[in-house]
Design an enzyme around this catalytic site. Sequence first.
Site, mmCIF file in Angstrom:
data_model
loop_
_atom_site.group_PDB
_atom_site.id
_atom_site.type_symbol
_atom_site.label_atom_id
_atom_site.label_comp_id
_atom_site.label_asym_id
_atom_site.label_seq_id
_atom_site.Cartn_x
_atom_site.Cartn_y
_atom_site.Cartn_z
ATOM 1 N N GLU A 181 0.819 -1.215 0.000
ATOM 2 C CA GLU A 181 0.000 0.000 0.000
ATOM 3 C C GLU A 181 0.853 1.265 0.000
ATOM 4 O O GLU A 181 0.520 2.250 -0.662
ATOM 5 C CB GLU A 181 -0.943 0.007 1.211
ATOM 6 C CG GLU A 181 -2.035 -1.052 1.161
ATOM 7 C CD GLU A 181 -2.975 -0.877 -0.022
ATOM 8 O OE1 GLU A 181 -3.066 0.240 -0.561
ATOM 9 O OE2 GLU A 181 -3.612 -1.873 -0.418
ATOM 10 N N TYR B 84 -7.048 5.575 4.186
ATOM 11 C CA TYR B 84 -7.086 4.577 3.108
ATOM 12 C C TYR B 84 -6.207 3.373 3.442
ATOM 13 O O TYR B 84 -6.652 2.222 3.371
ATOM 14 C CB TYR B 84 -6.631 5.207 1.787
ATOM 15 C CG TYR B 84 -6.366 4.179 0.720
ATOM 16 C CD1 TYR B 84 -7.414 3.656 -0.036
ATOM 17 C CD2 TYR B 84 -5.081 3.696 0.480
ATOM 18 C CE1 TYR B 84 -7.191 2.691 -1.004
ATOM 19 C CE2 TYR B 84 -4.843 2.737 -0.484
ATOM 20 C CZ TYR B 84 -5.898 2.234 -1.228
ATOM 21 O OH TYR B 84 -5.670 1.272 -2.167
ATOM 22 N N ASP C 179 -10.363 4.564 -2.719
ATOM 23 C CA ASP C 179 -9.319 5.173 -3.540
ATOM 24 C C ASP C 179 -9.936 5.789 -4.786
ATOM 25 O O ASP C 179 -11.162 5.884 -4.911
ATOM 26 C CB ASP C 179 -8.242 4.144 -3.902
ATOM 27 C CG ASP C 179 -8.747 3.059 -4.848
ATOM 28 O OD1 ASP C 179 -9.970 3.011 -5.121
ATOM 29 O OD2 ASP C 179 -7.919 2.251 -5.316
#
Length: 351
Positions: free
Chosen positions: A38, A121, A139
Site C-alpha cells: 500500500e 485509506y 481510492d
Amino acid sequence: MKSKKFFFEFLVKWNITENKRVMPWKGEKDPYKIWVSEIILQQTQVQQGLGYYNRFIEKWPNVKSLAAAPKQEVYKLWEGLGYYIRCNNLIATAKYIVDELDGKFPDNFDDLLLLKGVGTYTAAAIASFAFNLPHAVVDGNVFRVLARFFAIKIPVDTTEGKKFFTALAGDLIDKKDPASYNQALMDFGATICKPALPLCDACPLQKECIAYKKNLINVLPVKEKSVRIRERFFNYLVVTRGDKTYVNQRTGKDIWQNLYEFILIETESQLPEKEIINSPSFKVFFKENSYDVTKISKIYKQKLTHQIINGRFIHIKIKFPAKAVKTYEAVSAEELVLLPFPKFISAYLAD
C-alpha cells in the site's frame, strides 16, 4: 438512488466469476506485506510498483528485517519510485513497530492510523485485508465507480465529497467478507470503469449505471480543484577531482528528500550554457581554484505530479579541493553507484 443491494450483490458475484486481475499481494493476510504494497502504491501505478514490491519482500521479508536495514540501502532500492517521503515513513514505521510494539503490527483501524505515513485509506486496507474488519477502502477507483454508477455530482476532491463517498462505501461493504468486497470494487474500477476510455460496451453494470444512461461517463467523477503545475530548472555541476565526484544529500522539505545530487544551481528559467558558467552562482564554487568544463549534456526532463523538472549536467574538472562546497563530499566511483539518486539523475547516469 439505485438499489445498494443490487450493487453489493453484483460485485460479490463479479469478483468470484470474472475478476481476473492478478497481483502478488491479492489475498495476502500478512499485515507487513499489505502495508509495504500500500505504501508503494501511494501515487504509483500498479505496473510500476510491482517490481519494487517483489524486490522489497525478497530483501526484507518481515518488519524486523526492514527495521534493521541500513537507511541508505532502503533508499537505493526505492530509487526511481518517487515520493521519497514514503520511503522515509517505511523506515520510521518499521523501527517503531519493532522498538515500541515488540514487532507486532497493530490489528485495528485506530491503532493503524497512529503509524507514520498511514492514513485512512491505508489503515482501512490493512484492517480489511489482514484482519477482515469492515472498513471501506476508498481510492480513486472507488470514487469513480460509485460516482458513475449512482450519478453523484459531489466533487470527490472536497471535504464534503470525501466524507460522502467514504460513508457510501462503508454502507455498501460486505460485513462478512470486507476484504474480497474492497478488492472487487477497486479492481472493477481499475479494469472496467477506467478513468479514460472505460469499457462501457463490455461492462456488466451498463444497464443499471445511471451515468451511462444519462451520458455522464466523461463528466463523472467531478473534481473541483485544478492542479497547478510548477516548472523548475536545475543545472547540475558534476564536479570531479581525480577519481572523486562531489555530491550532497537533499535534506530540506522539498522533492527528493534524503536522496543525493550533484552541485545544484536552480534558475527561474532555462538559461543558455554560457550564462550559467559566467554567473556568480557558478563562480562562487570555484574561487581560488582552476577548473575545466569538459562536457555539457542535453536538456533532460522529468514530470512529477505537480512539477516539471528541466535540467542539464555540466561536467567540470578541478585541480584543488573545492573548499567553497562545504556541504558536499567527494566520493569515489565505487561509492557513487551505491548512493540513491532521484530518477532525474539516474536517467542521466544510465545514458
